[in-house]
Design a protein around this motif. Sequence first.
Motif, PDB file in Angstrom:
ATOM      1  N   LYS A   1       3.589   5.772  -5.788  1.00  0.00           N
ATOM      2  CA  LYS A   1       3.444   5.906  -7.235  1.00  0.00           C
ATOM      3  C   LYS A   1       2.394   6.947  -7.599  1.00  0.00           C
ATOM      4  O   LYS A   1       2.539   7.692  -8.565  1.00  0.00           O
ATOM      5  N   GLN A   2       1.311   6.975  -6.797  1.00  0.00           N
ATOM      6  CA  GLN A   2       0.229   7.935  -7.077  1.00  0.00           C
ATOM      7  C   GLN A   2       0.656   9.373  -6.842  1.00  0.00           C
ATOM      8  O   GLN A   2       0.156  10.293  -7.489  1.00  0.00           O
TER       9      GLN A   2
ATOM     10  N   GLN B   1       0.828  -1.204   0.000  1.00  0.00           N
ATOM     11  CA  GLN B   1       0.000   0.000   0.000  1.00  0.00           C
ATOM     12  C   GLN B   1       0.863   1.254   0.000  1.00  0.00           C
ATOM     13  O   GLN B   1       0.522   2.255  -0.642  1.00  0.00           O
ATOM     14  N   TRP B   2       2.006   1.217   0.693  1.00  0.00           N
ATOM     15  CA  TRP B   2       2.941   2.349   0.700  1.00  0.00           C
ATOM     16  C   TRP B   2       3.504   2.590  -0.699  1.00  0.00           C
ATOM     17  O   TRP B   2       3.599   3.731  -1.162  1.00  0.00           O
TER      18      TRP B   2
END
Length: 285
Positions: free
Chosen positions: A283-284, A277-278
Amino acid sequence: MNLKKAILFMVLSTIAFTGMNGLLKYLTAYSGPQLVFFRSLGSLFFTFGFLLSKGIPILGTNRKLLIIRGVFGSTSMLLFFIAVHYMPIGSAVALRYIAPIFAAVFAILILKEHVRPIQWLFFVLSFMGVLVLKGFDNSIPLIGLVLVLLASVFSGLVYVVIRKIGASEHPVVIVNYFMCIAMIVGGVLSIFDWTTPNLIDVLLLLSLGIFGYFGQIFMTKAFQMGETNVIAPIKYVEVVFAILVGVGFLGETYTIWSFVGIAMIISGLLLNLLFKQWLLKRKQN
């Protein structure tokens, strides 16, 4: 997103799956194939009803992949249901959760996905937990460990096949294929080891499918409404619930090493989930 509702749905999902797992252990007078047969039969009433009421094509489009998913899922279910005969339900549920590790390996080999070196460290931590469970917990015989590990391998293959199917199929179509194939597999194999249940046991056996179906539905709703990094860890509460049911209602006992091994398995998987999730958020951004 509605986080409170998402958390509520995930908690309800873990309770439903705990009910199914508790019944599995209570009904071990019946063979694994027979348990698979009734668990599938109990769910098909809901899956067929949903698909017919919504006018969704039952056969789907990716029939080859749907059948493969059903075969892998049925094999995993059968192996896990047999494994429950040999070990405490809490340990069995914890060991089954290492399936994402096998899924990661298959994703590398089949989907050409990449796994970071630190993720392998998390996986090693989980596998060390398996070794602690087997090495120090005398309530887990080798045959039970092998069966549940094989169940996790096939469950890992299920994850990969579902990834290949993607969003091209309605989730209930996928589950319906799974339940149909599992019912056939369980029914055929039950011929060789059938125990005729009384009326109460018939209701309990069919309840396996009811608990399983609603556990799946609640989990799906939870992931639709909340962020994965918040919702997914709640899923591991199922292990705690399974232990409580095992101790409180089934007369099971656990050693300190059981809890150490289970904690190592869950910690490795949680660390891997949080790391993924990190990476996604990085990336987002």
